[in-house]
Motif scaffolding. Structure first.
Motif, short mmCIF file in Angstrom:
data_model
loop_
_atom_site.label_atom_id
_atom_site.label_comp_id
_atom_site.label_asym_id
_atom_site.label_seq_id
_atom_site.Cartn_x
_atom_site.Cartn_y
_atom_site.Cartn_z
N GLN A 14 50.72 12.66 31.67
CA GLN A 14 50.39 11.44 32.41
C GLN A 14 49.10 11.61 33.20
O GLN A 14 48.28 10.68 33.28
N LEU A 15 48.90 12.79 33.76
CA LEU A 15 47.67 13.04 34.51
C LEU A 15 46.45 13.11 33.59
O LEU A 15 45.38 12.60 33.93
N VAL A 16 46.61 13.72 32.43
CA VAL A 16 45.52 13.75 31.45
C VAL A 16 45.16 12.32 31.07
O VAL A 16 43.98 11.95 31.05
N GLU A 17 46.16 11.50 30.78
CA GLU A 17 45.92 10.10 30.41
C GLU A 17 45.26 9.34 31.55
O GLU A 17 44.38 8.50 31.31
N LYS A 18 45.66 9.62 32.78
CA LYS A 18 45.06 8.95 33.94
C LYS A 18 43.59 9.29 34.05
O LYS A 18 42.74 8.40 34.24
N ILE A 19 43.26 10.56 33.92
CA ILE A 19 41.86 10.97 34.03
C ILE A 19 41.05 10.40 32.87
O ILE A 19 39.93 9.92 33.06
N CYS A 20 41.62 10.42 31.67
CA CYS A 20 40.94 9.83 30.51
C CYS A 20 40.68 8.35 30.76
O CYS A 20 39.59 7.85 30.49
N GLY A 21 41.67 7.66 31.30
CA GLY A 21 41.51 6.24 31.62
C GLY A 21 40.42 6.02 32.66
O GLY A 21 39.61 5.10 32.55
N ASP A 22 40.38 6.89 33.66
CA ASP A 22 39.33 6.80 34.69
C ASP A 22 37.94 6.98 34.08
O ASP A 22 37.00 6.29 34.46
N ILE A 23 37.83 7.89 33.13
CA ILE A 23 36.54 8.13 32.46
C ILE A 23 36.16 6.90 31.63
O ILE A 23 35.03 6.42 31.70
N ILE A 24 37.10 6.39 30.85
CA ILE A 24 36.83 5.24 29.99
C ILE A 24 36.43 4.01 30.82
O ILE A 24 35.51 3.28 30.45
N ARG A 25 37.11 3.79 31.94
CA ARG A 25 36.81 2.64 32.80
C ARG A 25 35.53 2.83 33.61
O ARG A 25 35.05 1.90 34.24
N LEU A 30 29.85 10.46 33.84
CA LEU A 30 29.34 11.61 33.09
C LEU A 30 28.68 12.59 34.05
O LEU A 30 27.89 12.19 34.91
N GLY A 31 29.02 13.86 33.92
CA GLY A 31 28.43 14.90 34.74
C GLY A 31 28.98 15.00 36.16
O GLY A 31 28.58 15.87 36.92
N GLN A 60 39.89 21.66 26.74
CA GLN A 60 40.10 21.80 25.29
C GLN A 60 39.68 20.54 24.55
O GLN A 60 39.23 20.60 23.41
N MET A 61 39.81 19.39 25.21
CA MET A 61 39.39 18.12 24.62
C MET A 61 37.88 17.94 24.73
O MET A 61 37.34 16.93 24.26
N LYS A 62 37.22 18.87 25.39
CA LYS A 62 35.78 18.86 25.63
C LYS A 62 35.34 17.72 26.56
O LYS A 62 34.19 17.30 26.56
N LEU A 63 36.30 17.21 27.35
CA LEU A 63 35.98 16.15 28.31
C LEU A 63 35.44 16.71 29.62
O LEU A 63 34.78 16.00 30.38
N THR A 64 35.76 17.97 29.89
CA THR A 64 35.26 18.62 31.09
C THR A 64 34.70 19.98 30.72
O THR A 64 34.99 20.51 29.65
N TYR A 73 33.38 19.81 35.85
CA TYR A 73 32.58 18.60 35.74
C TYR A 73 32.98 17.81 34.49
O TYR A 73 33.31 18.39 33.46
N ILE A 74 32.89 16.47 34.59
CA ILE A 74 33.06 15.61 33.43
C ILE A 74 31.89 15.90 32.49
O ILE A 74 30.77 16.11 32.94
N THR A 75 32.15 15.89 31.20
CA THR A 75 31.09 16.14 30.23
C THR A 75 29.94 15.15 30.40
O THR A 75 30.14 14.03 30.88
N SER A 76 28.76 15.56 30.01
CA SER A 76 27.60 14.67 30.02
C SER A 76 27.35 14.10 28.63
O SER A 76 26.42 13.33 28.42
N ASP A 77 28.19 14.48 27.67
CA ASP A 77 28.02 14.08 26.28
C ASP A 77 28.63 12.69 26.05
O ASP A 77 29.85 12.53 25.99
N GLU A 78 27.77 11.69 25.90
CA GLU A 78 28.24 10.32 25.68
C GLU A 78 29.03 10.18 24.38
O GLU A 78 29.92 9.34 24.28
N GLY A 79 28.70 10.99 23.38
CA GLY A 79 29.41 10.95 22.11
C GLY A 79 30.88 11.30 22.26
O GLY A 79 31.74 10.69 21.62
N ILE A 80 31.17 12.28 23.09
CA ILE A 80 32.55 12.69 23.33
C ILE A 80 33.32 11.55 24.02
O ILE A 80 34.46 11.25 23.65
N ILE A 81 32.67 10.89 24.97
CA ILE A 81 33.31 9.78 25.67
C ILE A 81 33.53 8.61 24.71
O ILE A 81 34.58 7.96 24.72
N SER A 82 32.56 8.36 23.86
CA SER A 82 32.69 7.29 22.86
C SER A 82 33.86 7.57 21.92
O SER A 82 34.65 6.67 21.61
N THR A 83 33.98 8.82 21.49
CA THR A 83 35.10 9.22 20.63
C THR A 83 36.42 9.05 21.37
O THR A 83 37.41 8.58 20.79
#
Length: 122
Positions: A14-25, A30-31, A60-64, A73-83
């Motif tokens: 649930q926490l992974v999903e929350k952080i992923c949602g925060d990144i997407i929103r 990035l960074g 492991q998801m390469k998001l951080t 840190y959150i990744t700076s790679d926009e491609g990873i966020i897009s994926t």
């Protein structure tokens, strides 16, 4: 800010999903540096070991990425966020269609409802 966790999924998921949602929103950028494991554990009201598992999963998801002595840190790679956005969208739609089938709705009923819903804001 403690979180009300669902009983049907592990807290770390649930926490992974929350952080992923925060990144997407765009609530996490990035960074951007994220809180330390201890800080985040206190913030969300869970055990430090749970947050360590969350951070490991995100890495492991390469998001951080963790910079030794500096933090995580959150990744700076926009491609990873897009994926990530695409993956999350697919997952939500999959769950949606699974629910539709479980309740026995026809595709036509759902299309009509979506058109009604979508037409309200146009």
């Amino acid at each position: 800010m403690t979180i009300d966790f669902s009983r049907d999924k592990p807290i770390y998921t649930q926490l992974v999903e929350k952080i992923c949602g925060d990144i997407i929103r765009g609530n996490r950028h990035l960074g951007e540096k994220i809180p330390s494991v201890r800080e985040y554990a206190v913030e969300v009201g869970v055990n430090v070991n749970t947050v360590q598992r969350v951070y490991k999963e995100l890495e492991q998801m390469k998001l951080t990425e963790t910079k030794r002595g500096q933090g995580t840190y959150i990744t700076s790679d926009e491609g990873i966020i897009s994926t990530l956005r695409e993956h999350m969208k697919e997952k939500i739609v999959e769950q949606f269609f699974y629910s539709i089938e479980e309740y026995g709705f026809t595709k036509q009923e759902i299309i009509e409802q979506l058109q009604k819903q979508g037409g309200e804001g146009d």
